[in-house]
Every structure is written in C-alpha cells, then in structure tokens.
Design a protein around this motif. Sequence first.
Motif: not given
Length: 605
Positions: A433-438, A442-443, A445-451, A561-570
């Motif tokens: 639906e929106g950028i926050s979902d994205y 994405g974050a 997905r990165t955090l779970l990695g191979s799982e 909020i979601s953007k900041r979370f993604k940046e921390r994970i990245n």
Amino acid sequence: MQIKWVEIKNFRSINNSKRLSLSSDLTVIAGKNESGKSNILQALKCFSENKFSTDDYPIHNEGSEPEVTVCFEMDGKELSQVDKKANLNSNYELIVTRSNEECLLNGEAMDICLSAGNQNIEAALKKIDGQLADILLDDELQLDFNIDIEIDEDVTNLISSINSYLKTLNENTKMEYEVNLNSIFNQVKVVEEEIENREQYYEDFENLIPNFVLFDSFTDILPNSFTNEDEDQQIIKRFFSLTDYELLNLFAVNGQRRKQLANRVSASISGDFNDYYHQDIVKIKVEPDGEEIYFFIYDKDEENPFRPEQRSKGFQWFLSFFITLSAEKKNSILLIDEPGLYLHPKAQRDILTLLEKLSCDNQVLITTHSPYFIDPDNLERIRLVNKVNGATNIENKFYKGADKDTLTPIITSIGLDITKDMTFSNKGNVVVEGISDYYYLGAMRTLLGSECPIADDINIIPSVGASQSLNMIALLLGWGLEFKVLFDNDNEGKRVAKKAKQNFDLSDETIVMVSNNNDFQIEDLFSNDDFNNFIIDGYREKKDVKNSSKIKSTGTDKVLISKRFKERINSGEKIMFSEETVQNFKALFLKLGNKKLGTELVVNL
C-alpha cells in the motif's frame, strides 16, 4: 577544526536551541517558511564576527543578551600548534561562548593547555597565603581579603588586590618582613606570567577557529554596476578576489588602459565559471563607462549582452553562489540560506551534488524547504525547525517534534526516491500500500537473511495508498508480470482488496492481507514490547493499544519511523526481536513469496 554542536540563546526568535549537533560534512536545516531557519545561520555569523546588533536581541525575552556557544572538535595535530603536550592521535573539544558581554573558552583542549599553568598558579597562591598569614600575625596589619578562590578570571583581580596590599605592607611593615615580602613578590610574578600565557592560549585558539561564510540567496546577488564607493560590498570584493587585479586599479586609470584592464578581469572570471555552470556557455564581462563599471553576461555567440538582472533569477543565484564559494579558502564553515531557491528541480539536485563535493573540504550548513536538497539515503544529516508558541524550536532527530508542514519536504523526498529507484521483476513482484510497508518489509527481509521465506528475486513495489494500488495492478497485468498485492486488514484495505478482486478477477492467493486479525496494519506484526523498544524509542502505553495506533499518539509520521528503522538495519545494527515478531513476519513472507522452508510454518496471523 569542525563544529560538533551549537547552542543559541536569546537570539531573535530562538529562546534556547539546546544542543544542535551538526554533521561533519553537510547539515540540512529543513522547515517551512517563517520557522526561524535563517536565524540559526545569522547567529553563527554573529558568533564568527563576535558582534551582535540590536536586531539580534530576543523577541520574547526582553532584557536578555544574545549568546552563542559553539563546540569545535579539533585533532591532536591542530592542538599541538597551541600546546605540544597534545596527543596527536586524539580529538579534543574546544567550547567557545560569545555574547556582547564576554568571550569564554572551555573544554578539553583548553584544560590541557592550562593544566600545568593552573598547577603553578595554585602552588604560588598557597605560598602567598602562608607567607601573608605570617605577616598578618601583627595585629596592626590585618587585611580583609580571602585568597581561597577558583582559578578563573578572578585570578587577575586577586593579583591586583595582592599587589595593592603588598605595596601597603612594603611601606608600613617592619624591616624583618622584607625577605617575606620579596618572596611574595616573586610568587606574584609567577602567577602574572601564567596569566600572560593563558592570554596567549586564547589568542592562539582564536587564530585556529575556522572562517564562517554566510551566503544569503536574497542579498548576495551580483549587481548590474558599481562605483568606487562600492568597494566594500561583499559580492564585489569576492568577485575581484578571484582575479589578479585590484578593484581600485580600474578607477585609477582611464581610456584604453582602463578598457584593457577590464578585459583581463573578464577573461579571468569567465573560464572558471563555465567549469561549474553547464546549462549554457556564457562570458562575464566587466565594462567601464564613466564613473561606473558595468557587468554584462554574453551568450556563446557574444552578440547579445545582458545585465545580470535581465537573466533568470536561477542564473543570478548560481553566478553569485559560484563567486562566493570560489572566493573562500578551504576549511571554512559555509552557511547557505535557501540555496537554489529559483532553480528548477534538476538544477537543485545538481547544486546538492556540488554542496556534497564542497563538504569534503568544508563543513556546510544549509537551510531549505525544498525536497530536492534532502537525500533520502542521508536523513541523518537533517535537522527540523518549527515554531512553538512563536519561538523557534530545533530538533536534532528528523522524526521528532515536527508538524505535518515541516515534515512535508522529507516525506516528498522519500517518495521521490522510491519512484526513482522502483524496478520490476519477471520472477515476481509484491505491491504494498505505501512506503512504510516497503521499508518495514525490506528491513525485516534483511534482518531475517537466509531464514526469510521469500525468494531473493521477488521485488517489493510501494504504492501511494491502498486505492492507488489498483493502478499498479493494472500496469503489472498489462505487462504480463507475476505479482501479489498486500493490503492492511483495516476498512480501507478490505474495501480496495474486494474491488481489486472484482475489477481484475484476481485469485485469493494474489490478494494477501497483512493479518487475519481485524484492523491490523503492518506495524501490528511487531510484538508490543518490540515496537515500544526498537521502533518508536521507549513509547509506553496500554498493552491493548495497537502499534499502528500508537504512532498517531506520538505525532510523528509513520513513513519517517519506518525509514529510520530500515536505515538502522541496513547499517548493520543487530536487533534481537522476540519470537512472536519473527514468526509473524516469516508467516507473512511465506504468503508473499515462493521460497520453500525446510519445515512447515503455521502461524495464525
């Protein structure tokens, strides 16, 4: 030497900025018009000039004095220029406070320089104290001062008092005290020498403080002409500093000699300018006429001259911007108010690129309300400014304390970045639906990695609201691409999901709801504690309040909020989420993708 943080008190609309931290390269102060952004730059300009005018006094706190404190960070090599005791491998803080009343220097750098001198002063004062005590046993010579003081500016006053008393003692005391008096005089001399050393430190540090350059987009524009009375005009001085010729030389000669000199000045400036200005090839000419010198801008055919004011405001700004920055030496603090205000979006992006290059050698601080000067990949460089009860409020964190209008350029910038980078996959796509979902998907997905139970080649595509997802569905169907669509399980999500099935005859597998729980949004997949502790920084509320509802209570935009979370994970930050959170996201990814797990996962979302 760079600025680490700034504190501004009682300056125009700023009552107390608290500590405003600056990036080591480029800092972007964003906010809507009339929020007080420019006052931050003006305060730093006054700090640099060590001068405050009546216009700088506070609007709300009558009787208060403007005060600006700047904390500089300097390396050991810089400090060694002042004191050889500095560790070359360390960094040190130098804190400088300036107002109309005084200028104070503090911090680690000052402490190191003064440490030995302070010890000498303390030892000398103790000796003076003891020797005076011996003399003052004589009841006729009781004196009324206390030598037990802090080692600061009071030392100078104390020494003056001691000297005065010693003079009195020398004139009145008995001969047997002459030896004591001479010893006291010697200790006073030690203290006076250390005070002189301290004054030298102040002077040495002042020489190390970098140059501040304020470029005001509204006033620093190259004029059509000037006379010899305009030699102090800043933009004129900067223009001639780029040439090998003095301004007054043009007024000291006449006739053909004056024309030849003007041609040399023109040639000197035009070549460099075209290295920066890529919109067109132009020549800048200086042409004398009587008591005035005129600026003319020629196109590449050199047939049609234009005065600066006849060119676009964007060109005028770029020309003045080029002159200002080119005239300044490296290692300056560049303060730029509303850069590229009159330039079109692409040119503003070009200016941002130029500013980033400049920030390699200079610390740059800009104000803006344009999204084109906000890089979504570097949101950490943003400081937000808004007005609260008529006073300017500055927030170091871009996601806190800002209203919707203040956040608009950041949100717009994030949206622009997403559309710029959006791609499609032949193997599978997920429309959200929106950028926050994205960002959340994405974050995680990165955090779970191979799982993570979703294929690596499946692409996540953001829309701009549930209803706009229908347009994205039509596009993907037209291109014949595989896709699934993710909706929140709220009223709007359920309504659009139903419409998508009807309009496009989509299967149940193609339409995925974020959860089977009614009114759940993607934020609600995090456990309550995880969301409080890792997403919105310690927010505490009733346990039965959904995470998606908590965001509204914080007054912060969900996208940020979601953007900041993604940046921390990245950035590689490791967050240990609870099993509840991990399983919720794994189950959602399993429904969205086609990657098979070793064991079947059953979770009731």
